[in-house]
Design a protein around this motif. Sequence first.
Motif, PDB file in Angstrom:
ATOM      1  N   ARG A 146       0.829  -1.381  -0.021  1.00 28.68           N
ATOM      2  CA  ARG A 146       0.002   0.031  -0.089  1.00 28.68           C
ATOM      3  C   ARG A 146       0.976   1.121   0.019  1.00 28.68           C
ATOM      4  NH1 ARG A 146      -3.674  -2.979   3.333  1.00 28.68           N
ATOM      5  NH2 ARG A 146      -2.743  -2.416   5.474  1.00 28.68           N
ATOM      6  N   CYS A 148       3.768   1.333  -1.732  1.00 29.13           N
ATOM      7  CA  CYS A 148       4.713   1.411  -3.005  1.00 29.13           C
ATOM      8  C   CYS A 148       3.830   1.176  -3.993  1.00 29.13           C
ATOM      9  CB  CYS A 148       5.506  -0.040  -2.634  1.00 29.13           C
ATOM     10  SG  CYS A 148       6.605  -0.058  -1.042  1.00 29.13           S
ATOM     11  N   GLU A 149       3.492   2.321  -4.597  1.00 29.29           N
ATOM     12  CA  GLU A 149       2.444   2.463  -5.624  1.00 29.29           C
ATOM     13  C   GLU A 149       3.007   1.554  -6.795  1.00 29.29           C
ATOM     14  OE1 GLU A 149       0.522   5.868  -8.873  1.00 29.29           O
ATOM     15  OE2 GLU A 149       1.169   6.258  -6.537  1.00 29.29           O
ATOM     16  N   GLY A 150       2.039   0.687  -7.371  1.00 38.26           N
ATOM     17  CA  GLY A 150       2.387  -0.169  -8.485  1.00 38.26           C
ATOM     18  C   GLY A 150       2.976  -1.429  -8.157  1.00 38.26           C
TER      19      GLY A 150
END
Length: 196
Positions: A146, A148-150
Amino acid sequence: MPEARRRLPRRKLQGIVTGLYRATAKDFVTNPVDELDLSFEGIAGDVHGGATRRSGGREPWYRRGTEMRNERQLTLLAMDELAAAAADLGIPEIKPEWIGGNVLVEGIPQLSWLPPRTLLFFEGGGTLKVDGDNAPCRASGRSIARHCEGRGEIETGFVKAARHRRGLVAWVEKPGRVRTGEGFEARLPEQWLYVR
């Protein structure tokens, strides 16, 4: 013929508390605090508090939901182990609160390898007894992802990256107050491998 039996003597190590965290009664994600009051129930109001708990996937020998002794009242973590797991995942950091840490320590190399029955004596008078290492789970991986985008693959990748460096679970043997910055002594019991 069994291997030669070898016993390792008791010993003591010194550490320092560099962070303290507590959760609410509804979520395992923790928040930083300056001190923790520890009772026989663990941390009052914490999601992992209580003298007993319900069994889950970690105890397949019991029907899920069986009431049992709570040996997982607190999670202890070391920043060097978190940094190593983060490096394996290719991310800048893993914060203790993301994975439900309660006590962050320094000064004890390979914290997660401390044996069961190790006693942690804090300067404030409290004592924790180590139950064992904390096996990494997907719920913690999801929490990290959540932040760490992508990087949704971190949910499962964390399980491998944090193996044997996810910290320890412990329970309160003697109540007391623990403060950030205080020292503690880890007393390791005599150790041996059972070889039949």
